[in-house]
Design a protein around this motif. Structure first.
Motif, PDB file in Angstrom:
ATOM      1  N   TRP A  61      -8.503  18.621   0.462  1.00 28.92           N
ATOM      2  CA  TRP A  61      -8.339  18.794  -0.981  1.00 28.92           C
ATOM      3  C   TRP A  61      -7.288  17.847  -1.543  1.00 28.92           C
ATOM      4  CZ3 TRP A  61     -11.313  20.495  -4.605  1.00 28.92           C
ATOM      5  CH2 TRP A  61     -12.320  21.385  -4.286  1.00 28.92           C
ATOM      6  N   THR A  62      -6.242  17.629  -0.777  1.00 27.88           N
ATOM      7  CA  THR A  62      -5.219  16.668  -1.207  1.00 27.88           C
ATOM      8  C   THR A  62      -5.838  15.284  -1.350  1.00 27.88           C
ATOM      9  OG1 THR A  62      -3.467  17.939  -0.117  1.00 27.88           O
ATOM     10  CG2 THR A  62      -2.989  15.635  -0.616  1.00 27.88           C
ATOM     11  N   ALA A  63      -6.637  14.875  -0.380  1.00 25.73           N
ATOM     12  CA  ALA A  63      -7.288  13.565  -0.437  1.00 25.73           C
ATOM     13  C   ALA A  63      -8.249  13.480  -1.620  1.00 25.73           C
ATOM     14  CB  ALA A  63      -8.039  13.290   0.868  1.00 25.73           C
ATOM     15  N   TRP A  64      -9.014  14.538  -1.847  1.00 24.52           N
ATOM     16  CA  TRP A  64      -9.966  14.517  -2.967  1.00 24.52           C
ATOM     17  C   TRP A  64      -9.262  14.460  -4.315  1.00 24.52           C
ATOM     18  CZ3 TRP A  64     -12.623  19.031  -0.079  1.00 24.52           C
ATOM     19  CH2 TRP A  64     -13.461  18.529   0.919  1.00 24.52           C
ATOM     20  N   ILE A  65      -8.197  15.219  -4.476  1.00 21.42           N
ATOM     21  CA  ILE A  65      -7.479  15.229  -5.754  1.00 21.42           C
ATOM     22  C   ILE A  65      -6.763  13.902  -5.984  1.00 21.42           C
ATOM     23  CG2 ILE A  65      -5.567  16.302  -7.010  1.00 21.42           C
ATOM     24  CD1 ILE A  65      -6.514  18.992  -5.671  1.00 21.42           C
ATOM     25  N   VAL A  66      -6.046  13.429  -4.964  1.00 22.39           N
ATOM     26  CA  VAL A  66      -5.369  12.133  -5.091  1.00 22.39           C
ATOM     27  C   VAL A  66      -6.409  11.036  -5.339  1.00 22.39           C
ATOM     28  CG1 VAL A  66      -4.020  10.385  -3.849  1.00 22.39           C
ATOM     29  CG2 VAL A  66      -3.324  12.788  -3.775  1.00 22.39           C
ATOM     30  N   GLY A  67      -7.532  11.117  -4.666  1.00 19.72           N
ATOM     31  CA  GLY A  67      -8.595  10.136  -4.862  1.00 19.72           C
ATOM     32  C   GLY A  67      -9.142  10.145  -6.279  1.00 19.72           C
ATOM     33  N   ALA A  68      -9.372  11.336  -6.819  1.00 22.15           N
ATOM     34  CA  ALA A  68      -9.878  11.435  -8.195  1.00 22.15           C
ATOM     35  C   ALA A  68      -8.871  10.861  -9.184  1.00 22.15           C
ATOM     36  CB  ALA A  68     -10.197  12.887  -8.530  1.00 22.15           C
ATOM     37  N   VAL A  69      -7.602  11.186  -8.996  1.00 27.78           N
ATOM     38  CA  VAL A  69      -6.556  10.666  -9.886  1.00 27.78           C
ATOM     39  C   VAL A  69      -6.489   9.143  -9.774  1.00 27.78           C
ATOM     40  CG1 VAL A  69      -4.050  10.574 -10.243  1.00 27.78           C
ATOM     41  CG2 VAL A  69      -5.187  12.778  -9.928  1.00 27.78           C
ATOM     42  N   THR A  70      -6.482   8.633  -8.560  1.00 29.78           N
ATOM     43  CA  THR A  70      -6.392   7.188  -8.340  1.00 29.78           C
ATOM     44  C   THR A  70      -7.616   6.472  -8.897  1.00 29.78           C
ATOM     45  OG1 THR A  70      -5.093   7.605  -6.342  1.00 29.78           O
ATOM     46  CG2 THR A  70      -6.017   5.409  -6.586  1.00 29.78           C
ATOM     47  N   LEU A  71      -8.778   7.030  -8.689  1.00 31.29           N
ATOM     48  CA  LEU A  71     -10.007   6.444  -9.216  1.00 31.29           C
ATOM     49  C   LEU A  71      -9.977   6.404 -10.743  1.00 31.29           C
ATOM     50  CD1 LEU A  71     -12.929   5.439  -8.420  1.00 31.29           C
ATOM     51  CD2 LEU A  71     -13.651   7.774  -8.883  1.00 31.29           C
ATOM     52  N   ALA A  99      -5.893  12.898   9.930  1.00 27.95           N
ATOM     53  CA  ALA A  99      -5.699  13.086   8.495  1.00 27.95           C
ATOM     54  C   ALA A  99      -4.333  12.550   8.061  1.00 27.95           C
ATOM     55  CB  ALA A  99      -5.824  14.564   8.136  1.00 27.95           C
ATOM     56  N   THR A 100      -3.324  12.811   8.879  1.00 24.51           N
ATOM     57  CA  THR A 100      -1.980  12.329   8.551  1.00 24.51           C
ATOM     58  C   THR A 100      -1.960  10.813   8.445  1.00 24.51           C
ATOM     59  OG1 THR A 100      -0.894  14.217   9.589  1.00 24.51           O
ATOM     60  CG2 THR A 100       0.408  12.202   9.370  1.00 24.51           C
ATOM     61  N   TRP A 101      -2.494  10.133   9.440  1.00 23.80           N
ATOM     62  CA  TRP A 101      -2.484   8.675   9.418  1.00 23.80           C
ATOM     63  C   TRP A 101      -3.325   8.116   8.268  1.00 23.80           C
ATOM     64  CZ3 TRP A 101       1.032   5.723  11.139  1.00 23.80           C
ATOM     65  CH2 TRP A 101       1.798   6.105  12.224  1.00 23.80           C
ATOM     66  N   THR A 102      -4.436   8.753   7.978  1.00 24.08           N
ATOM     67  CA  THR A 102      -5.267   8.304   6.860  1.00 24.08           C
ATOM     68  C   THR A 102      -4.508   8.398   5.549  1.00 24.08           C
ATOM     69  OG1 THR A 102      -7.268   9.010   8.017  1.00 24.08           O
ATOM     70  CG2 THR A 102      -7.441   8.700   5.632  1.00 24.08           C
ATOM     71  N   MET A 103      -3.863   9.536   5.321  1.00 16.22           N
ATOM     72  CA  MET A 103      -3.131   9.730   4.070  1.00 16.22           C
ATOM     73  C   MET A 103      -1.902   8.826   3.982  1.00 16.22           C
ATOM     74  SD  MET A 103      -4.982  11.754   2.378  1.00 16.22           S
ATOM     75  CE  MET A 103      -3.996  12.475   1.080  1.00 16.22           C
ATOM     76  N   VAL A 104      -1.227   8.626   5.094  1.00 12.49           N
ATOM     77  CA  VAL A 104      -0.058   7.748   5.090  1.00 12.49           C
ATOM     78  C   VAL A 104      -0.469   6.312   4.763  1.00 12.49           C
ATOM     79  CG1 VAL A 104       1.693   6.687   6.588  1.00 12.49           C
ATOM     80  CG2 VAL A 104       1.393   9.167   6.586  1.00 12.49           C
ATOM     81  N   VAL A 105      -1.496   5.815   5.438  1.00  8.12           N
ATOM     82  CA  VAL A 105      -1.925   4.433   5.218  1.00  8.12           C
ATOM     83  C   VAL A 105      -2.455   4.238   3.798  1.00  8.12           C
ATOM     84  CG1 VAL A 105      -3.634   2.687   5.906  1.00  8.12           C
ATOM     85  CG2 VAL A 105      -2.339   3.939   7.651  1.00  8.12           C
ATOM     86  N   LEU A 106      -3.363   5.108   3.362  1.00  7.97           N
ATOM     87  CA  LEU A 106      -3.900   4.972   1.998  1.00  7.97           C
ATOM     88  C   LEU A 106      -2.807   5.171   0.947  1.00  7.97           C
ATOM     89  CD1 LEU A 106      -7.376   6.764   2.252  1.00  7.97           C
ATOM     90  CD2 LEU A 106      -6.921   4.321   2.019  1.00  7.97           C
ATOM     91  N   GLY A 107      -1.899   6.094   1.207  1.00  9.76           N
ATOM     92  CA  GLY A 107      -0.803   6.335   0.262  1.00  9.76           C
ATOM     93  C   GLY A 107       0.116   5.140   0.128  1.00  9.76           C
TER      94      GLY A 107
END
Length: 119
Positions: free
Chosen positions: A87-97, A32-40
């Protein structure tokens, strides 16, 4: 209004930075950490590119894809049971989308206005 002053780009930049830094204060796993770091990082870089060089390549569509990637990442990368990071990924994803869709709309309206004949 100059392209670099669009609120969408600033919101996308903040979302990318938040995603990148979120493993510091959020319960997480290595994947999860690496996914969020890379996508972020990618999200923040795309937002910066849109702010600095809006005439370069239209990147609004990429922001929509990044938002969708954040949303599906917890399931695809297997951290949906790590609820705080999911939840962090879903919220950031919704905002970014939403920011990407709004930016697409602004760009299409601007392009349509530029090509419309003046009377």
């Amino acid at each position: 209004m100059k392209r670099s002053t669009h609120l969408q780009d600033v919101v996308a930049l903040v979302a990318g930075i938040y995603a990148f830094l979120s493993p510091i204060w959020t319960t997480t796993t290595t994947r999860a950490t690496w996914t969020m770091v890379v996508l972020g990082v990618i999200t923040a870089l795309v937002a910066l590119a849109e702010m600095v060089r809006p005439d370069m390549v239209p990147l609004e569509g990429l922001m929509v894809i990044l938002g969708a990637a954040f949303i599906v990442a917890p399931w695809v990368m297997g951290f949906s049971t790590t609820r705080p990071m999911a939840w962090t990924a879903w919220i950031v994803g919704a905002v970014t989308l939403l920011v990407g869709v709004a930016d697409l709309q602004v760009t299409r309206t601007h392009r349509r206005d530029m090509t419309a004949p003046s009377h």
